[in-house]
Design a protein around this motif. Structure first.
Motif, mmCIF file in Angstrom:
data_model
loop_
_atom_site.group_PDB
_atom_site.id
_atom_site.type_symbol
_atom_site.label_atom_id
_atom_site.label_comp_id
_atom_site.label_asym_id
_atom_site.label_seq_id
_atom_site.Cartn_x
_atom_site.Cartn_y
_atom_site.Cartn_z
ATOM 1 N N UNK A 99 0.593 -1.272 0.026
ATOM 2 C CA UNK A 99 -0.101 -0.253 -0.411
ATOM 3 C C UNK A 99 1.155 1.150 -0.089
ATOM 4 N N UNK A 100 0.249 2.376 -0.884
ATOM 5 C CA UNK A 100 0.815 3.071 -0.367
ATOM 6 C C UNK A 100 1.041 4.733 0.341
ATOM 7 N N UNK A 101 1.955 4.558 0.826
ATOM 8 C CA UNK A 101 2.445 5.061 2.628
ATOM 9 C C UNK A 101 2.046 7.015 1.774
ATOM 10 N N UNK A 102 1.255 7.236 0.994
ATOM 11 C CA UNK A 102 0.815 8.553 1.294
ATOM 12 C C UNK A 102 -0.819 8.674 1.034
ATOM 13 N N UNK A 103 -1.627 7.367 0.787
ATOM 14 C CA UNK A 103 -3.434 6.943 0.520
ATOM 15 C C UNK A 103 -3.127 7.484 2.451
ATOM 16 N N UNK A 116 -1.869 13.310 -0.351
ATOM 17 C CA UNK A 116 -1.399 14.501 -0.760
ATOM 18 C C UNK A 116 -1.377 14.412 -2.275
ATOM 19 N N UNK A 117 -0.873 14.097 -3.075
ATOM 20 C CA UNK A 117 -0.312 13.729 -4.881
ATOM 21 C C UNK A 117 -1.756 14.572 -5.318
ATOM 22 N N UNK A 118 -2.983 13.721 -5.083
ATOM 23 C CA UNK A 118 -4.597 13.663 -5.947
ATOM 24 C C UNK A 118 -4.858 15.198 -5.404
ATOM 25 N N UNK A 119 -4.326 15.943 -4.406
ATOM 26 C CA UNK A 119 -5.085 17.003 -3.890
ATOM 27 C C UNK A 119 -4.957 18.068 -4.902
#
Length: 486
Positions: free
Chosen positions: A81-85, A454-457
């Motif tokens: 799993x992605x740590x940025x989730x 964070x990268x989706x915001x």
């Protein structure tokens, strides 16, 4: 053929070669293999069974790498799993993947106040590991060798992709043949291995006898310091990170110490490529994705800066075609959909009910547009669907729009992507409030941040009265860009 134990093979071929290194310790292939067997035994004693899906968020640590290979050896299916989730996304991944156990640190940042599966703490697994029994003979040979990664799909939600280690190993051998990575080299793990780019680094070391250095963090400052200290001579970077490193390398000499800088994850702008050529950096551009098991095209170091505007040529055993909307192959320099033909493609996809949909074709139709020049060099021109790449991460416009509506207080949402000097592309979200007078922008932003990585915001959120639409009733995204002056 599945079930290939890459670590066991590496132990036999290069028992005393260093496999994993950090600033605090190092492990040879033989030592890593022993730890993995002991940890696999402990996992089995905790009730982990063959074929069971076990989720965890890999970190930049030797322990994370050992856990990954221990899960494989215990015949489980690691779900990385992605740590940025966000916590909500982690819960969603756990439900969709059918993971029965989530391994996390006791002080992990993910808040699972209502866990959807059994929790197991990383500290408990490694506690008194030295005294654990050896794994019973034959278990490694029976290893199923599957793992599950999540990646953004065109339908608006992350897609679960199953990969098998046998294919990853074969692709790694082909990559090493192109890049020259071997048993006397060390690759700095600058990418997390919940991404196929980071995972590929570990696999390349296993099939070559080379080493992997795990940094305390993957910040630009840390990476430059490690390169300067000679921690490794290979590194994988996305364009934005390479830009940062070039700026930090004031003397313009540190990056030259590297043997290879493998560049991928997003398109490189002309300004960056000019800097690469000006500073004589050993950059190798690549093209690949999760479904292809890592990069499938690459330049060669022998080309010494030529063809940097391309993603190189296909690796051995891989074929690239460019096709039109009807699937007919196009000629050189004609732009169309990129199709990858390979025997190392993904094993299958995660279905809605959690089962595996096995791949049937020997090709993968990407959602990327590109062309091949007469010499076979691939140029990538962008996405076919409404997905953009921000800092090496795929971001689905439809998914962000859906989450914006769920955040509440609005009746319509539309996202466009624009150029971003830092991340390559970023999003601008247009929202139509239910009530302009009572709409609380800060509350909406807070709710949306809790739902997205964070990268989706979005970079910007713009409130408008109504969304412009075409005669067919579809949102007119070009008109939105004009209205916003973008």
């Amino acid at each position: 053929m599945m079930g290939r134990d890459l670590l066991s093979a590496a132990k036999k071929n290069w028992p005393d070669n260093i496999f994993l290194k950090s600033s605090e310790k190092s492990l040879s292939f033989k030592e890593a293999d022993l730890f993995v067997s002991r940890l696999a035994e402990k996992l089995q004693s905790f009730g982990v069974t063959a074929g069971e899906r076990i989720a965890f968020i890999p970190g930049f640590s030797i322990e994370s790498v050992l856990l990954f290979f221990a899960l494989i050896r215990a015949e489980a299916v690691p779900v990385l799993l992605n740590s940025r989730s966000s916590s909500r996304q982690v819960n969603d991944y756990l439900v969709r993947s059918g993971a029965s156990v989530f391994i996390t640190a006791k002080k992990g940042r993910v808040d699972l106040s209502e866990p959807v599966c059994k929790l197991c703490y990383l500290e408990d697994l490694f506690d008194h590991l030295q005294n654990a029994a050896r794994l019973h003979a034959g278990s490694a040979a029976a290893n199923a060798g599957l793992l599950l990664l999540f990646t953004s799909g065109t339908a608006g939600k992350p897609k679960g992709v199953f990969l098998d280690l046998n294919s990853l190993g074969l692709l790694a051998e082909r990559s090493n043949k192109r890049s020259g990575f071997g048993e006397n080299d060390c690759w700095i793990l600058s990418l997390p291995f919940f991404h196929v780019g980071g995972l590929g680094i570990l696999i390349r070391a296993l099939v070559s006898g080379g080493a992997v250095f795990l940094p305390a963090s993957n910040s630009a400052e840390t990476l430059l310091s490690l390169i300067k200290a000679g921690a490794g001579n290979y590194i994988s970077l996305v364009p934005e990170m390479l830009k940062r490193l070039i700026v930090l390398d004031h003397e313009k000499t540190v990056l030259k110490n590297l043997k290879c800088i493998m560049l991928g994850g997003a398109a490189s702008d002309s300004g960056l490529l000019e800097q690469v050529l000006k500073n004589g950096l050993p950059v190798v551009t690549t093209y690949g994705m999760t479904e292809t098991g890592s990069h499938v095209t690459a330049l060669s170091l022998k080309e010494k800066g030529r063809h940097l505007e391309t993603a190189g040529t296909p690796l051995e055993g891989i074929r690239i075609k460019i096709v039109d909307q009807e699937g007919c192959e196009l000629s050189a320099n004609q732009t169309g959909r990129i199709v990858v033909y390979a025997d190392t493609l993904y094993y299958g996809l995660l279905s809605d009910d959690g089962s595996v949909i096995k791949r049937k074709e020997d090709f993968y139709k990407t959602n990327d547009r590109g062309s091949l020049d007469p010499d076979g060099y691939l140029r990538v021109d962008g996405r076919i669907d409404r997905v953009y790449i921000s800092g090496g991460e795929n971001v689905s416009c439809e998914y962000i729009e859906k989450m914006a509506l769920e955040a509440g207080g609005i009746r319509e949402a539309a996202l466009i992507d624009v150029k971003d000097s830092k991340w390559g592309r970023s999003g601008v979200l247009f929202v139509v409030p239910d009530s302009a007078s009572s709409f609380n922008v800060e509350h909406f932003q807070s709710a949306l941040k809790a739902m997205l990585a964070s990268y989706q915001y979005p970079q910007r959120i713009i409130t408008i009265k109504t969304l412009p639409r075409t005669l067919a009733g579809k949102v007119d995204y070009e008109c939105l860009k004009e209205q916003a002056g973008l």
